[in-house]
Structure formats: structure tokens, C-alpha cells
Motif scaffolding. Structure first.
Motif: not given
Ligand code: KG4
Ligand code: ZN
Length: 347
Positions: A84-109
Motif C-alpha cells: 500500500l503506497a501510504g503504508a510503504l511511505m511511512v516505513g520508507a520515510g522513517v528509514a530514509a530519515g534515520l539513515a540520513a541522520a545517522q549516516s547509514k546505508t539505506l537499503i530498499p527491499v
């Protein structure tokens, strides 16, 4: 290498921590099933809002429980699709935000790649290559898996997914949503052979599946019992039994045909319907006759979870991971597209 995995494609918020040397560290899950049950199915907007409400709390809880800090994490994997697009966006947004803030590799699965690899989280693991039967609420596919990212679709459902068929029949029998597990429990009490349902889809020689005829036959049977005022608990159990027997027979026969066609000697069964006891037993019997070993994910990891996303992320860290922090999602995404030869097309 430690990977945090985030699953939010449908109605479970799943968080997992996987270590490529030690294996699964831990995982946690919040299921929205009770909330959606009231509506008889998943309400996408409610799903997105609930993921938003839970996701950070679950991540923090998992870190605290395992005494982990961000410095120990190497990558953050998230389900980028399908879902579901909206549901995916929540996980993607959190993952991208955390990865940027913590300088981690971001991996779309890819969600189905998570399911497909989930038997690697069990004690007994398959080696590559293997045949995979993916049976979830949204998909029914037979795949030849040569290695990570080398997937060939052999057959799939032409209409309903196996889990969807279980859910719809469960609803006809008044078992609520999602009713796969409840229907299976009821089927165990049902008298075999009291109700007979058509096995017409067994006549097809392709590796594709079709469950809509079976679903219609169940509906007609339920109506017939209702008209005769005979739809009591034992009749419901007999109908559930007949449905499950045919559904399992179809899945087992097509899997056997795929094993014979490909010559593969190992098979994995993944996705929510893989939790079905009758299916597990029938697959074991068939595999023993075919000289094939059959592998399942641990029972708790058959349905959606963050552990399988963390695991798939660990395998995909190097070819799909990046330091570009766009919250990319693919609500419609075929698993074959993540095959190595196609990966540049979607990355
Ligand atoms: O893999 P999953 O959690 O979600 C999707 O990616 O779709 O699968 C959920 C599906 C639902 O249709 C549910 O009814 C079904 O798996 N399911 C079962 C059983 N447990 C869950 N179906 C049959 N027997 C079960 N024991
Ligand atoms: Zn799933």
C-alpha cells in the motif's frame, strides 16, 4: 554487519535486527489486524496512520531491549514495495530519515524477496539453488531461485492469491478477517469427504494457479446449506475442510510439477499461508517422495515481519544499498525485476 529492518507494506509494523555473522538478533511486531477486522479488510489510510503512530516506539524498544546503539548499526533496510503506497511511505520515510541522520546505508527491499529468503532464518536452512513457493495474502508464485537476485517466475495465480482465497472463504463462513488461520483451525475439526468441491484447476498443465472457481464453489455450497437451514458448526467445518483439502492439493501438485520440470532438489515455502499446518504436512510428504528437502521459515516469521526485511537487507547491502536518502517506494513491483540482470532498471 548489523542491519535494522523496517516492514510497513500492509497491516503489520515489523522491526528486525539482523547480524550477518550471528544471525537474527531480535524482532518485534505490531499487528493492526484487530483495527481492520471491524471493516472486513485493510483500510489503507488507517494502516498508514497506525504505522506512523507505532514505528518509532517499536524501533526504540528493540534497541533498548538489545542494548544496541546507532554506532553498532551498518545499514537500514525497509520494504520499498510492493504494498500500500501510504503504508510503504511511512516505513520508507522513517528509514530514509534515520539513515540520513545517522549516516547509514539505506537499503530498499522487495517485500517478496524478504519472504523468499525468510527460510534462511530457520535452524535448518536451504542452500542455493531452490524452488520457492510464495503463498501470501497478495501473491501466489512459484520461483526458481538460483542465487540472491536470480529469480525466474515459473507460475503464478491468474486470479486470487492463496491467502486471499482462504480469507474470502473464511468470511463466507463468518470467521472474520483475515480468516486464513481461523479457517485452517476449523478445517481440522471438519469431516473429510462430507462436502466435495470441484478440482477443475488440477486439469491445467501449466504452473499457474487459479482459485476463483474454488471460491465460487464454496459460496454456492454455503448458500445451499443455508437454504436447507443446515449451516451448523459441523457443516461449516466440513466446508472449511473441503476448501483447505483442494487448496492444499493444488499447491502441492503444482509444486511437484515445478520440481520435476526444474530438477531442483530443495524447496522453500514462504508467506502467510506457509503457516498452514495441512500445507506443511502435505508438502513434507510430497517432498519425501520426490527426494526433495523442504524448508519453512520459523512459524512466527511466515507472515509479515521486520526480521525478513533486515535479513534481505543484509544480502542486498552491497548491490542495492546507498547513501542517497530518497524515500523511494514501488507500490507495484514484480519480484523478477530485482533479478540481477534487471536490478539497474529499478535501482
Ligand atoms: O505474508 P502475509 O502476512 O501478508 C502478505 O504479504 O500478504 O500473508 C497473510 C495471509 C493472509 O491471507 C492470511 O489469512 C494467511 O496469510 N494465513 C493463513 C494462515 N496464517 C495466515 N492461511 C492459511 N492458514 C494459516 N494458518
Ligand atoms: Zn507478506
Amino acid at each position: 554487519m548489523k542491519i535494522l529492518g523496517i516492514e510497513s507494506s500492509c497491516d503489520e509494523t515489523g522491526i528486525g535486527l539482523y547480524d550477518s555473522e550471528q544471525g537474527l538478533i531480535d524482532h518485534t511486531l505490531y499487528s493492526q489486524v484487530a483495527m481492520h477486522a471491524e471493516y472486513g479488510g485493510v483500510v489503507p489510510e488507517l494502516a498508514s496512520r497506525d504505522h506512523q503512530k507505532r514505528i518509532m516506539g517499536l524501533i526504540e524498544h528493540l534497541f533498548e531491549k538489545n542494548q544496541l546503539s546507532w554506532s553498532q548499526i551498518d545499514g537500514i533496510a525497509y520494504t520499498a514495495g510492493p504494498g500500500l503506497a501510504g503504508a510503504l511511505m511511512v516505513g520508507a520515510g522513517v528509514a530514509a530519515g534515520l539513515a540520513a541522520a545517522q549516516s547509514k546505508t539505506l537499503i530498499p527491499v522487495h517485500h517478496l524477496e524478504g519472504h523468499l529468503l525468510s527460510p534462511l532464518l530457520a535452524e535448518e536452512k536451504p542452500d542455493f539453488p531452490f524452488l520457492a513457493l510464495l503463498v501470501s495474502g497478495g501473491h501466489t508464485q512459484l520461483m526458481a531461485v538460483k542465487s540472491i537476485g536470480d529469480y525466474t517466475l515459473l507460475g503464478e495465480t491468474l486470479d486470487d492469491a492463496a491467502g486471499e482465497a482462504f480469507d474470502k472463504c473464511a468470511q463466507m463462513l463468518g470467521l472474520g478477517y483475515p480468516g486464513g488461520a481461523a479457517l485452517s483451525a476449523l478445517a481440522e475439526k471438519g469431516e473429510a469427504g462430507r462436502v466435495s468441491l470441484p478440482r477443475s484447476m488440477l486439469k491445467s498443465h501449466t504452473l499457474d494457479f487459479s482459485f476463483s472457481g474454488l471460491k465460487t464453489a464454496v459460496l454456492q455450497t454455503v448458500k445451499r446449506f443455508e437454504q436447507e437451514n443446515a449451516l451448523d458448526e459441523s457443516a461449516k467445518a466440513a466446508i472449511a475442510r473441503a476448501f483447505q483439502d483442494v487448496a492444499v492439493e493444488v499447491l502441492v501438485r503444482k509444486s511437484r510439477q515445478a520440481l520435476q520440470q526444474t530438477g531442483l532438489k530443495q524447496m522453500v515455502i514462504a508467506g502467510g499461508v506457509g503457516a498452514n499446518k495441512a500445507l506443511r504436512a502435505a508438502m513434507q510428504t510430497m517432498a519425501a517422495k520426490e527426494g526433495t528437502r523442504v524448508f519453512f521459515p520459523p512459524l512466527a516469521l511466515c507472515t509479515d515481519n521486520g526480521a525478513m526485511i533486515a535479513l534481505a537487507g543484509a544480502y542486498r547491502m552491497h548491490d542495492r544499498g546507498s547513501h542517497h536518502y530518497g524515500a523511494t517506494i514501488y507500490p507495484r513491483w514484480a519480484l523478477e525485476e530485482v533479478s540481477r540482470q534487471h536490478s539497474s532498471a529499478v535501482a
